[in-house]
Motif scaffolding. Structure first.
Motif, PDB file in Angstrom:
ATOM      1  N   MET A  13       0.839  -1.196   0.000  1.00  0.00           N
ATOM      2  CA  MET A  13       0.000   0.000   0.000  1.00  0.00           C
ATOM      3  C   MET A  13       0.875   1.247   0.000  1.00  0.00           C
ATOM      4  O   MET A  13       1.437   1.644   1.023  1.00  0.00           O
ATOM      5  N   ARG A  14       1.021   1.828  -1.187  1.00  0.00           N
ATOM      6  CA  ARG A  14       1.723   3.096  -1.316  1.00  0.00           C
ATOM      7  C   ARG A  14       0.764   4.102  -1.948  1.00  0.00           C
ATOM      8  O   ARG A  14      -0.437   3.888  -1.995  1.00  0.00           O
ATOM      9  N   GLY A  15       1.293   5.213  -2.444  1.00  0.00           N
ATOM     10  CA  GLY A  15       0.430   6.271  -2.962  1.00  0.00           C
ATOM     11  C   GLY A  15      -0.475   5.823  -4.089  1.00  0.00           C
ATOM     12  O   GLY A  15      -1.663   6.160  -4.136  1.00  0.00           O
ATOM     13  N   GLY A  16       0.083   5.042  -5.019  1.00  0.00           N
ATOM     14  CA  GLY A  16      -0.718   4.575  -6.145  1.00  0.00           C
ATOM     15  C   GLY A  16      -1.870   3.695  -5.716  1.00  0.00           C
ATOM     16  O   GLY A  16      -2.973   3.758  -6.281  1.00  0.00           O
ATOM     17  N   GLU A  17      -1.626   2.883  -4.689  1.00  0.00           N
ATOM     18  CA  GLU A  17      -2.680   1.990  -4.203  1.00  0.00           C
ATOM     19  C   GLU A  17      -3.763   2.770  -3.441  1.00  0.00           C
ATOM     20  O   GLU A  17      -4.926   2.360  -3.410  1.00  0.00           O
ATOM     21  N   ARG A  18      -3.400   3.903  -2.833  1.00  0.00           N
ATOM     22  CA  ARG A  18      -4.408   4.750  -2.191  1.00  0.00           C
ATOM     23  C   ARG A  18      -5.376   5.312  -3.232  1.00  0.00           C
ATOM     24  O   ARG A  18      -6.580   5.426  -2.981  1.00  0.00           O
ATOM     25  N   CYS A  19      -4.843   5.656  -4.403  1.00  0.00           N
ATOM     26  CA  CYS A  19      -5.709   6.112  -5.494  1.00  0.00           C
ATOM     27  C   CYS A  19      -6.581   4.959  -5.998  1.00  0.00           C
ATOM     28  O   CYS A  19      -7.789   5.129  -6.205  1.00  0.00           O
ATOM     29  N   LEU A  20      -5.965   3.796  -6.189  1.00  0.00           N
ATOM     30  CA  LEU A  20      -6.711   2.632  -6.664  1.00  0.00           C
ATOM     31  C   LEU A  20      -7.855   2.294  -5.710  1.00  0.00           C
ATOM     32  O   LEU A  20      -8.940   1.898  -6.142  1.00  0.00           O
ATOM     33  N   GLU A  21      -7.621   2.449  -4.414  1.00  0.00           N
ATOM     34  CA  GLU A  21      -8.648   2.192  -3.417  1.00  0.00           C
ATOM     35  C   GLU A  21      -9.907   3.003  -3.709  1.00  0.00           C
ATOM     36  O   GLU A  21     -11.025   2.493  -3.635  1.00  0.00           O
ATOM     37  N   VAL A  22      -9.721   4.282  -4.027  1.00  0.00           N
ATOM     38  CA  VAL A  22     -10.870   5.135  -4.308  1.00  0.00           C
ATOM     39  C   VAL A  22     -11.535   4.733  -5.624  1.00  0.00           C
ATOM     40  O   VAL A  22     -12.767   4.737  -5.738  1.00  0.00           O
ATOM     41  N   PHE A  23     -10.727   4.352  -6.629  1.00  0.00           N
ATOM     42  CA  PHE A  23     -11.321   3.856  -7.873  1.00  0.00           C
ATOM     43  C   PHE A  23     -12.198   2.635  -7.590  1.00  0.00           C
ATOM     44  O   PHE A  23     -13.266   2.463  -8.186  1.00  0.00           O
ATOM     45  N   CYS A  24     -11.741   1.794  -6.672  1.00  0.00           N
ATOM     46  CA  CYS A  24     -12.523   0.606  -6.303  1.00  0.00           C
ATOM     47  C   CYS A  24     -13.838   0.987  -5.635  1.00  0.00           C
ATOM     48  O   CYS A  24     -14.856   0.305  -5.806  1.00  0.00           O
ATOM     49  N   GLU A  25     -13.836   2.055  -4.870  1.00  0.00           N
ATOM     50  CA  GLU A  25     -15.067   2.522  -4.231  1.00  0.00           C
ATOM     51  C   GLU A  25     -16.032   3.118  -5.252  1.00  0.00           C
ATOM     52  O   GLU A  25     -17.248   2.914  -5.168  1.00  0.00           O
ATOM     53  N   ILE A  26     -15.480   3.830  -6.227  1.00  0.00           N
ATOM     54  CA  ILE A  26     -16.329   4.447  -7.249  1.00  0.00           C
ATOM     55  C   ILE A  26     -16.951   3.378  -8.143  1.00  0.00           C
ATOM     56  O   ILE A  26     -18.117   3.472  -8.540  1.00  0.00           O
ATOM     57  N   PHE A  27     -16.160   2.335  -8.453  1.00  0.00           N
ATOM     58  CA  PHE A  27     -16.620   1.244  -9.324  1.00  0.00           C
ATOM     59  C   PHE A  27     -16.536  -0.073  -8.550  1.00  0.00           C
ATOM     60  O   PHE A  27     -15.593  -0.863  -8.731  1.00  0.00           O
ATOM     61  N   PRO A  28     -17.489  -0.336  -7.669  1.00  0.00           N
ATOM     62  CA  PRO A  28     -17.378  -1.479  -6.743  1.00  0.00           C
ATOM     63  C   PRO A  28     -17.434  -2.844  -7.407  1.00  0.00           C
ATOM     64  O   PRO A  28     -17.048  -3.834  -6.784  1.00  0.00           O
ATOM     65  N   ALA A  44      -8.261  -4.258   2.253  1.00  0.00           N
ATOM     66  CA  ALA A  44      -9.444  -5.099   2.043  1.00  0.00           C
ATOM     67  C   ALA A  44     -10.329  -4.541   0.948  1.00  0.00           C
ATOM     68  O   ALA A  44     -10.980  -5.302   0.220  1.00  0.00           O
ATOM     69  N   ILE A  45     -10.369  -3.227   0.807  1.00  0.00           N
ATOM     70  CA  ILE A  45     -11.188  -2.607  -0.249  1.00  0.00           C
ATOM     71  C   ILE A  45     -10.730  -3.105  -1.612  1.00  0.00           C
ATOM     72  O   ILE A  45     -11.544  -3.430  -2.480  1.00  0.00           O
ATOM     73  N   ILE A  46      -9.419  -3.167  -1.810  1.00  0.00           N
ATOM     74  CA  ILE A  46      -8.872  -3.651  -3.087  1.00  0.00           C
ATOM     75  C   ILE A  46      -9.028  -5.164  -3.204  1.00  0.00           C
ATOM     76  O   ILE A  46      -9.434  -5.680  -4.260  1.00  0.00           O
ATOM     77  N   GLU A  47      -8.720  -5.877  -2.133  1.00  0.00           N
ATOM     78  CA  GLU A  47      -8.750  -7.344  -2.168  1.00  0.00           C
ATOM     79  C   GLU A  47     -10.154  -7.893  -2.437  1.00  0.00           C
ATOM     80  O   GLU A  47     -10.289  -9.015  -2.917  1.00  0.00           O
ATOM     81  N   ARG A  48     -11.190  -7.124  -2.127  1.00  0.00           N
ATOM     82  CA  ARG A  48     -12.565  -7.606  -2.361  1.00  0.00           C
ATOM     83  C   ARG A  48     -12.897  -7.711  -3.845  1.00  0.00           C
ATOM     84  O   ARG A  48     -13.833  -8.414  -4.222  1.00  0.00           O
ATOM     85  N   HIS A  49     -12.178  -7.019  -4.689  1.00  0.00           N
ATOM     86  CA  HIS A  49     -12.468  -7.028  -6.117  1.00  0.00           C
ATOM     87  C   HIS A  49     -11.880  -8.276  -6.774  1.00  0.00           C
ATOM     88  O   HIS A  49     -10.846  -8.793  -6.333  1.00  0.00           O
TER      89      HIS A  49
END
Length: 363
Positions: A13-28, A44-49
């Motif tokens: 989990m670095r900066g790029g993954e923090r952005c990806l996390e939000v993309f995952c929330e926008i497109f669940p 977990a937000i990313i791993e759920r996809h």
């Protein structure tokens, strides 16, 4: 609308993954296509996809030594079959933006930087003393090939969004393309202002060559000031060898542990040239000043002593101190300057400065 997310790799989990996390929330419901995935290394937000990996996932030692497979990355990302998707949203600092979108689909690339390994940061990774003679010889031959692919594959992107004006300029210079700028998110709800000062300085960083954690370790060893270092990576053995008795390595820490370290530090030390830099914003969200190398994305987010109210853009006052050469001497001088003026930093004002980067605004 069917959406696919593309990210270079999922190994921490670095900066790029923090952005990806939000993309995952926008497109669940969107699956994530990535070169490789280390289970449990991301949130977990990313791993759920659903996570779709490339054939690189099965190569020997790939989880630890994936960067050695860099020459295979373009072919691996180009091979993903994205038939049936309407929107491709790539999060790219290496090759993710080179994915092939199907006919009729829109590909938007949120770009953290053009491939740093073959452009601006090449010497940091493959310069003399940074890589073995064999690796350096191989990369000297491969670099032009990777550069040509990186430039040509940007034609697969319909629109670029850069994480900073600094990166947008790189996109213009290297790709000849324009990029809108949307700064990465800081989850302000995770942080609270702290007035504690436990006397130590703090580095939070991956141990990659361009992060220049070595500068901080050498400077604080020489000054005999306490420094805590959070992180890990390929430079760890070298960094530990440089460290004096006042340097404490805390390893890879949980979000709660990082937050506690921010709360107790005197200031964050940020010695690398970053494309943007979320860590300084996290520290400032806790009301902590930042001592940073004054190049890259950090000049867009940290208000140096002396700017303050003289600059109409900065209404909250100073949030840090810059040094302008990546040397032990320059960093040491910046620390001494900070010590002389640290009474001028207001934790509440520093926190207010960060509100413009809140996660909700990024969404």
């Amino acid at each position: 609308m069917r959406v696919a997310l593309v990210h270079d790799w999922l190994t921490g989990m670095r900066g790029g993954e923090r952005c990806l996390e939000v993309f995952c929330e926008i497109f669940p419901d969107a699956p994530i296509y990535t070169l490789l995935h280390v289970p449990g290394s991301v949130s977990a937000i990313i791993e759920r996809h659903p996570i779709v990996t490339s054939p690189l996932q099965g190569l020997p030692g790939v989880e630890r030594f994936y960067r050695y497979y860099l020459p295979l990355f373009p072919a691996a990302v180009s091979a993903f079959d994205l038939t049936g998707y309407d929107l491709i949203l790539s999060s790219s600092h290496c090759v993710a933006k080179g994915v092939r979108a199907p006919p009729g689909a829109c590909h938007i690339s949120y770009i953290h930087t053009p491939m740093r390994y073959v452009w601006d940061q090449y010497e940091q990774y493959f310069g003399k003393g940074r890589a073995s003679p064999l690796v350096r010889m191989a990369m000297a031959a491969l670099r032009p090939v990777l550069q040509r692919w990186d430039v040509s594959s940007n034609d697969r992107v319909d629109a670029f969004v850069a994480n900073s004006r600094f990166v947008a300029e790189r996109v213009r210079r290297i790709y000849g393309r324009e990029a809108d700028v949307i700064a990465p998110p800081v989850d302000l709800d995770r942080f609270a202002v702290s007035t504690r000062d436990d006397g130590y300085y703090l580095v939070v960083s991956a141990f990659a060559p361009y992060k220049r954690v070595d500068l901080a370790i050498e400077a604080f060893t020489r000054m005999r000031r306490p420094l805590k270092v959070i992180g890990g990576g390929q430079e760890e053995r070298r960094l530990r060898a440089l460290a004096g008795p006042g340097i404490e390595f805390l390893g890879q820490c949980s979000d709660d542990e990082v937050r506690e370290a921010y709360a107790g530090c005197r200031a964050l030390v940020f010695p690398g040239e970053e494309d943007f830099g979320i860590v300084p914003l996290e520290a400032m969200a806790c009301g902590k000043p930042v001592i940073a190398y004054g190049r890259g994305g950090v000049v867009e987010t940290v208000v140096p002593i002396g700017a303050g109210r003289a600059n109409g853009r900065w209404k909250e006052g100073p949030t840090g101190v810059f040094f302008h050469e990546q040397t032990v001497e320059a960093l040491s001088a910046a620390v001494e300057t900070f010590e002389a003026v640290r009474h001028r930093f207001d934790p509440e004002r520093i926190r207010r400065h960060v509100e413009r980067y809140d996660r909700a605004r990024f969404r």
